[in-house]
Design a protein around this motif. Sequence first.
Motif, short mmCIF file in Angstrom:
data_model
loop_
_atom_site.label_atom_id
_atom_site.label_comp_id
_atom_site.label_asym_id
_atom_site.label_seq_id
_atom_site.Cartn_x
_atom_site.Cartn_y
_atom_site.Cartn_z
N GLU A 117 0.84 -1.20 0.00
CA GLU A 117 0.00 0.00 0.00
C GLU A 117 0.88 1.26 0.00
O GLU A 117 0.61 2.21 -0.73
CB GLU A 117 -0.98 0.01 1.18
CG GLU A 117 -1.72 1.36 1.26
CD GLU A 117 -3.14 1.32 1.80
OE1 GLU A 117 -3.39 0.56 2.73
OE2 GLU A 117 -3.97 2.11 1.28
N ARG A 156 -16.43 10.63 2.10
CA ARG A 156 -16.28 9.82 0.89
C ARG A 156 -17.29 10.32 -0.15
O ARG A 156 -18.32 10.90 0.22
CB ARG A 156 -16.58 8.35 1.21
CG ARG A 156 -15.69 7.77 2.29
CD ARG A 156 -16.16 6.40 2.73
NE ARG A 156 -17.54 6.46 3.26
CZ ARG A 156 -18.20 5.41 3.74
NH1 ARG A 156 -17.63 4.22 3.74
NH2 ARG A 156 -19.42 5.55 4.20
N HIS A 187 -6.06 0.44 -9.70
CA HIS A 187 -6.44 0.55 -8.29
C HIS A 187 -7.05 -0.75 -7.77
O HIS A 187 -6.64 -1.29 -6.74
CB HIS A 187 -7.41 1.72 -8.09
CG HIS A 187 -7.78 1.99 -6.67
ND1 HIS A 187 -8.63 1.17 -5.95
CD2 HIS A 187 -7.41 2.98 -5.82
CE1 HIS A 187 -8.75 1.65 -4.72
NE2 HIS A 187 -8.02 2.75 -4.62
N ASP A 189 -9.97 -1.42 -6.46
CA ASP A 189 -11.13 -1.32 -5.56
C ASP A 189 -11.66 0.10 -5.60
O ASP A 189 -12.04 0.69 -4.58
CB ASP A 189 -10.74 -1.72 -4.13
CG ASP A 189 -11.96 -1.94 -3.23
OD1 ASP A 189 -13.08 -2.11 -3.75
OD2 ASP A 189 -11.79 -1.93 -1.99
N TYR A 193 -16.62 4.60 -2.41
CA TYR A 193 -16.18 4.30 -1.04
C TYR A 193 -14.71 4.63 -0.82
O TYR A 193 -14.28 4.82 0.31
CB TYR A 193 -16.39 2.81 -0.72
CG TYR A 193 -17.84 2.43 -0.55
CD1 TYR A 193 -18.43 2.43 0.72
CD2 TYR A 193 -18.62 2.10 -1.64
CE1 TYR A 193 -19.76 2.10 0.89
CE2 TYR A 193 -19.96 1.76 -1.49
CZ TYR A 193 -20.52 1.76 -0.22
OH TYR A 193 -21.83 1.44 -0.06
N ASN A 194 -13.93 4.65 -1.89
CA ASN A 194 -12.49 4.85 -1.74
C ASN A 194 -12.01 6.13 -2.41
O ASN A 194 -10.84 6.25 -2.81
CB ASN A 194 -11.72 3.63 -2.25
CG ASN A 194 -11.76 2.49 -1.25
OD1 ASN A 194 -11.84 2.73 -0.03
ND2 ASN A 194 -11.75 1.27 -1.74
N ILE A 205 -7.99 6.90 -2.13
CA ILE A 205 -7.40 6.22 -0.95
C ILE A 205 -7.46 4.70 -1.12
O ILE A 205 -7.96 4.20 -2.13
CB ILE A 205 -8.13 6.62 0.36
CG1 ILE A 205 -9.60 6.16 0.34
CG2 ILE A 205 -8.02 8.11 0.62
CD1 ILE A 205 -10.25 6.14 1.73
N ASP A 206 -6.95 3.99 -0.12
CA ASP A 206 -7.10 2.54 0.00
C ASP A 206 -6.47 1.80 -1.19
O ASP A 206 -7.17 1.17 -1.99
CB ASP A 206 -8.59 2.20 0.13
CG ASP A 206 -8.84 0.85 0.78
OD1 ASP A 206 -7.85 0.16 1.13
OD2 ASP A 206 -10.01 0.48 0.94
#
Length: 252
Positions: A117, A156, A187, A189, A193-194, A205-206
């Motif tokens: 990450e 988000r 990415h 995902d 949400y991210n 993010i994430d």
Amino acid sequence: DKKMKSIDKRIDEYHFKIKDSSDLKAESGVFDTPTLKTLYTLASKGIITAMGGVVSTGKEADVFHAIGENGKELAIKIYRINTSDFQKMQDYLIGDPRFSNVRGTKKDIVFAWTKKEQRNLERAAEVGVKVPEPMISERNILIMEFIGKDGVSAPRLKDVRLEEPQPIYDTVADYMRLLYQKAKLVHGDLSEYNILLYEERPVIIDMGQAVMLEHPMAREFLARDVKNIVRYFKKSGVKCSEEELSAHILKK
Ligand code: ADP
Ligand code: MN
């Protein structure tokens, strides 16, 4: 001076102020002993000044707010060693040329995942994609820039109603293209949400699961990301399509 005072006050209000390891132990039933030790090491190096509250509790990791050097706000993502998604982690790591030789215990896999990450965030930042700037990672702990203010995370995309969705969509589309063409990453995902909305701009993010283009599933992950993004922005009123977005990302 006034600013310093307010930072000190905030540190005092926090669950624990890190002076020594006994402080950490006393105040937290949430961390296991090795995680506590790692946090203490980071604190003794001055990287963490005070630990704040939990920002998010997830399946694989928890995210905490903290204060770092010069009162800078930090996000501390702590991966669970006993994650339920351990098998998934292994699959995502094996196809990635940077981590293909990672084998071993759950712990080793989770540590590699944490590093992954960090590396992914670094690569994304290098090519101009706005992400939380990663600072350091140690074992299962990743320390990064806090996206938000005064301990409150930026919302988000999932949590907001966009007044002007078009420029946000355009930026996300450009970020997906930059990730693919320049960072050679998918990415994997990406969805409402991210993506956080900070100062009216998207922040991705994430990125633990993000893979290099060589990964056997990279194209499938990209197709899924495209689908999620188009679904969300269509609902928000943007005229877009999967074909169009894919072409934007892939065109030379
Ligand atoms: P996961 O989905 O795997 O639990 P994420 O990286 O998506 O982990 O983080 C979970 C939540 O924590 C995010 O939705 C966001 O609210 C918060 N968060 C994560 N990273 C940051 C950050 N750098 N700054 C502020 N908030 C963050
Ligand atoms: Mn997430």
